[in-house]
Design an enzyme around this catalytic site. Structure first.
Site, short mmCIF file in Angstrom:
data_model
loop_
_atom_site.label_atom_id
_atom_site.label_comp_id
_atom_site.label_asym_id
_atom_site.label_seq_id
_atom_site.Cartn_x
_atom_site.Cartn_y
_atom_site.Cartn_z
N ARG A 93 0.87 -1.18 0.00
CA ARG A 93 0.00 0.00 0.00
C ARG A 93 0.91 1.23 0.00
O ARG A 93 1.96 1.23 0.64
CB ARG A 93 -0.88 0.02 1.26
CG ARG A 93 -1.92 -1.06 1.30
CD ARG A 93 -2.78 -0.90 2.54
NE ARG A 93 -3.47 0.37 2.53
CZ ARG A 93 -3.85 1.02 3.64
NH1 ARG A 93 -3.59 0.53 4.83
NH2 ARG A 93 -4.47 2.18 3.55
N SER A 95 0.73 4.01 1.55
CA SER A 95 1.00 4.57 2.89
C SER A 95 2.07 3.76 3.62
O SER A 95 2.83 4.30 4.42
CB SER A 95 -0.28 4.60 3.73
OG SER A 95 -1.23 5.42 3.10
N GLY A 97 4.39 1.80 1.94
CA GLY A 97 5.62 2.00 1.16
C GLY A 97 6.29 3.33 1.48
O GLY A 97 7.52 3.43 1.51
N GLU A 121 6.95 -11.27 3.09
CA GLU A 121 8.39 -11.17 3.32
C GLU A 121 8.65 -9.69 3.61
O GLU A 121 8.74 -8.87 2.70
CB GLU A 121 9.16 -11.63 2.08
CG GLU A 121 8.84 -13.07 1.63
CD GLU A 121 7.69 -13.14 0.63
OE1 GLU A 121 7.42 -12.13 -0.03
OE2 GLU A 121 7.08 -14.21 0.52
O1 LIG Z 1 4.64 -13.10 -1.30
C1 LIG Z 1 4.01 -14.13 -1.51
C2 LIG Z 1 3.85 -14.69 -2.80
C3 LIG Z 1 3.13 -15.86 -2.96
N1 LIG Z 1 2.56 -16.46 -1.87
C4 LIG Z 1 1.79 -17.70 -2.01
C5 LIG Z 1 0.75 -17.65 -3.09
C6 LIG Z 1 1.29 -18.52 -4.15
O2 LIG Z 1 0.22 -19.21 -4.79
C7 LIG Z 1 2.22 -19.47 -3.41
C8 LIG Z 1 3.38 -19.94 -4.22
O3 LIG Z 1 4.06 -18.84 -4.74
P1 LIG Z 1 5.21 -19.03 -5.83
O4 LIG Z 1 4.71 -19.85 -6.96
O5 LIG Z 1 5.78 -17.69 -6.12
O6 LIG Z 1 6.26 -19.85 -4.98
P2 LIG Z 1 7.07 -21.16 -5.32
O7 LIG Z 1 8.24 -21.20 -4.41
O8 LIG Z 1 7.33 -21.26 -6.80
O9 LIG Z 1 6.04 -22.27 -4.86
P3 LIG Z 1 5.32 -23.41 -5.73
O10 LIG Z 1 6.41 -24.39 -6.07
O11 LIG Z 1 4.28 -23.95 -4.78
O12 LIG Z 1 4.72 -22.75 -6.94
O13 LIG Z 1 2.69 -18.73 -2.29
C9 LIG Z 1 2.70 -15.92 -0.61
O14 LIG Z 1 2.17 -16.42 0.36
N2 LIG Z 1 3.42 -14.77 -0.47
#
Ligand SMILES: O=c1ccn([C@H]2C[C@H](O)[C@@H](COP(=O)(O)OP(=O)(O)OP(=O)(O)O)O2)c(=O)[nH]1
Length: 178
Positions: A93, A95, A97, A121
């Protein structure tokens, strides 16, 4: 095409799930999500992609918690979300940021069908006091063109809370040599 706030509301309980939902958090083309009190902080100075990294859980007290630059805080939203047929995306958001707070690090994209809390994160530019329950970020939903495969990850789908990186599960298990 990004869904308007009115469209998000119309699709609630059908293609879009946000729980709990509060109309006051609805924006013209997004919905604000709140920060849960629990944070997770890694214990090692050097993190390893290939290994589970030890961490501790901390709670944001009533009087708030001062975040420190150079530290990574994993938090989560109070709300769970799920969108079928739409791509959910997380954004900061203005505010928040403007206080130098990041709420995700290069990973704002969600999968269609992903269910659960969003892990945040969190990092900051300057020391800054944060409070649990604040509307820290916003989710928006984009139309998806074409057929898609069901999201079925064993890592973050259907999570129950803040999760550390499970990147290490993508590496082959260690082979012991004698
Ligand atoms: O900041 C974030 C970004 C994504 N997600 C959730 C939603 C998303 O559907 C899942 C997986 O995100 P991503 O595909 O970017 O991660 P990955 O490490 O590639 O996981 P996967 O192997 O399950 O796709 O995590 C979060 O909780 N926080």
């Amino acid at each position: 095409m990004i869904l308007s706030g009115k469209e998000i509301k119309k699709k609630l309980g059908k293609e879009i799930h946000i729980a709990p939902f509060n109309e006051a958090q609805l924006n013209p083309n997004s919905y604000n999500l709140r920060l849960h009190q629990e944070l997770l902080v890694y214990e090692n100075q050097v993190l390893d992609m290939k290994e589970p990294n030890p961490y501790r859980r901390i709670q944001i007290p009533e009087e708030g918690l001062v975040l420190q630059p150079g530290e990574l805080y994993l938090g989560r939203t109070i709300e769970t979300t799920r969108a079928d047929c739409y791509v959910p995306m997380l954004e900061g958001r203005s505010s928040v940021g403007r206080l130098g707070i990041f709420i995700h690090i290069t990973a704002g994209l969600g999968h269609v069908g992903a269910n659960g809390y969003w892990t945040l994160e969190i990092a900051c530019i300057k020391p800054v006091r944060i409070y649990a329950g604040v509307e820290i970020c916003q989710i928006y939903f984009s139309e998806l063109q074409g057929a898609y495969t069901a999201y079925n990850s064993k890592k973050y789908h259907n999570n129950n809370g803040v999760q550390p990186s499970l990147m290490y599960t993508e590496f082959a298990p260690k082979v012991e040599h004698s």
